[in-house]
Structure formats: structure tokens, C-alpha cells
Scaffold this motif. Structure first.
Motif, mmCIF file in Angstrom:
data_model
loop_
_atom_site.group_PDB
_atom_site.id
_atom_site.type_symbol
_atom_site.label_atom_id
_atom_site.label_comp_id
_atom_site.label_asym_id
_atom_site.label_seq_id
_atom_site.Cartn_x
_atom_site.Cartn_y
_atom_site.Cartn_z
ATOM 1 N N VAL A 32 32.113 43.368 31.127
ATOM 2 C CA VAL A 32 31.981 44.743 31.593
ATOM 3 C C VAL A 32 33.353 45.225 32.055
ATOM 4 O O VAL A 32 34.086 44.481 32.693
ATOM 5 N N TYR A 33 33.698 46.457 31.724
ATOM 6 C CA TYR A 33 34.969 46.985 32.209
ATOM 7 C C TYR A 33 34.712 48.163 33.134
ATOM 8 O O TYR A 33 33.720 48.854 33.038
ATOM 9 N N VAL A 39 43.551 51.670 36.684
ATOM 10 C CA VAL A 39 43.689 50.471 35.859
ATOM 11 C C VAL A 39 42.309 50.059 35.363
ATOM 12 O O VAL A 39 41.336 50.073 36.127
ATOM 13 N N PHE A 40 42.204 49.690 34.084
ATOM 14 C CA PHE A 40 40.959 49.147 33.568
ATOM 15 C C PHE A 40 40.863 47.684 33.970
ATOM 16 O O PHE A 40 41.766 46.896 33.700
ATOM 17 N N CYS A 41 39.765 47.310 34.622
ATOM 18 C CA CYS A 41 39.533 45.929 35.037
ATOM 19 C C CYS A 41 38.372 45.373 34.225
ATOM 20 O O CYS A 41 37.389 46.070 33.984
ATOM 21 N N VAL A 42 38.457 44.112 33.822
ATOM 22 C CA VAL A 42 37.422 43.480 33.025
ATOM 23 C C VAL A 42 36.731 42.419 33.870
ATOM 24 O O VAL A 42 37.382 41.584 34.487
ATOM 25 N N ASP A 43 35.402 42.471 33.903
ATOM 26 C CA ASP A 43 34.602 41.504 34.650
ATOM 27 C C ASP A 43 33.773 40.680 33.682
ATOM 28 O O ASP A 43 33.257 41.188 32.679
ATOM 29 N N LEU A 51 40.286 39.584 34.593
ATOM 30 C CA LEU A 51 41.718 39.780 34.794
ATOM 31 C C LEU A 51 41.913 40.615 36.053
ATOM 32 O O LEU A 51 41.359 41.701 36.156
ATOM 33 N N ALA A 52 42.681 40.094 36.971
ATOM 34 C CA ALA A 52 42.956 40.856 38.185
ATOM 35 C C ALA A 52 44.029 41.892 37.884
ATOM 36 O O ALA A 52 44.983 41.601 37.169
#
Length: 158
Positions: A32-33, A39-43, A51-52
Motif C-alpha cells: 500500500v502506498y 513523499v510517497f511512502c510504501v507499506d 521504505l522509510a
């Protein structure tokens, strides 16, 4: 329906053996982003961060390092030679298959924006509306859509 006698996606040094196959890429992910502070964060699917996001200073350090590589003269020479090679390949492809592509395009009796194979971005001003054509268009719209609001000026709809 005629199919082209050429394979535009033949395998090369940069593509897998056998060419590019539909669905040959990575399977769909459950990651999930989200958008956080620009900033786009990906979980990961289990909720942990994949990615932090990096700090602004880290980003600019990486950008500076990348710009050094880009501005390094041998890099430019390599890229220029690579672009010339790709352009030469395209010109050769065009020489060998341009007539075939044109023929395939002309086979289609109904050509419009949705099924063209080539888009021409070279536009002449002489091909645009001239005064008489524009006046005819305005008159037609005034007759057919006289109640349509096209602008809000000085506190009233026009």
C-alpha cells in the motif's frame, strides 16, 4: 486482418530471451502506498513500512551525487553514443517497415484518435481556424446553445 510481418519487441541485449511477453513482469503486489509530507511512502501488507522516507538533506546529498555523475564528461559521451545507436536503429526500422505500417494503417476503414498508429505533432498555423470558420462556429453556437453560460464577469453570468 493482416498482422505486421515484423516484431517490434524482439529480444535484444536489454530484453529477456523471447522478447517482452504480456504478464511476464512481477506479480501484482499487496503493498500500500500513501502520500506523507510530499513523499510517497510504501507499506508492506502487514503494516510495516517498506521504505522509510529520507530527510531533505539526504535527498539533496543524493541529488548532488547524481548530478556529479550526470555532469561527468565521459557519461555524456556514452549517452550520446547510445542515443545515436538507438536513432540509427529506429531509422533502419523505419526504412524496412515504414511502408508496411502505412499499409496496415490504411487497411482500417475507420481511422480516428483511438486507433491511429502514428501521431503527428508537427502543426501549422494555417491548419487552424481562420476568421470565417471561427465566425461560423460562434454564430452556430449562439443559435443552438444561447442559454449556455461561458464566462462570469462583473458579477454576472454571460
Amino acid at each position: 486482418r493482416n498482422s505486421p510481418p515484423f516484431l517490434p519487441f524482439e529480444s535484444s541485449v536489454y530484453t529477456p530471451k523471447g522478447g517482452l511477453q504480456p504478464g511476464a513482469y512481477l506479480p501484482k503486489s499487496d503493498h500500500v502506498y500513501r502520500f506523507e509530507n510530499g513523499v510517497f511512502c510504501v507499506d508492506a501488507p502487514d503494516g510495516r513500512q517498506f521504505l522509510a522516507p529520507v530527510s531533505c538533506s539526504e535527498f539533496y546529498d543524493d541529488l548532488r551525487r547524481t548530478m556529479k555523475v550526470v555532469m561527468y564528461p565521459p557519461t555524456g559521451s556514452f549517452c550520446n553514443k547510445r542515443l545515436q545507436l538507438i536513432e540509427a536503429k529506429f531509422k533502419m526500422y523505419n526504412l524496412l517497415n515504414g511502408d508496411k505500417e502505412a499499409a496496415i494503417t490504411k487497411i482500417n476503414p475507420h481511422r480516428d484518435f483511438y486507433n491511429v498508429r502514428k501521431v503527428d505533432t508537427h502543426i501549422h498555423h494555417s491548419a487552424s481556424m481562420h476568421q470565417k470558420h471561427l465566425l461560423r462556429f460562434i454564430k452556430k453556437k449562439l443559435k443552438t446553445e444561447k442559454d449556455r453560460i461561458v464566462i462570469f464577469r462583473d458579477g454576472k453570468d454571460m
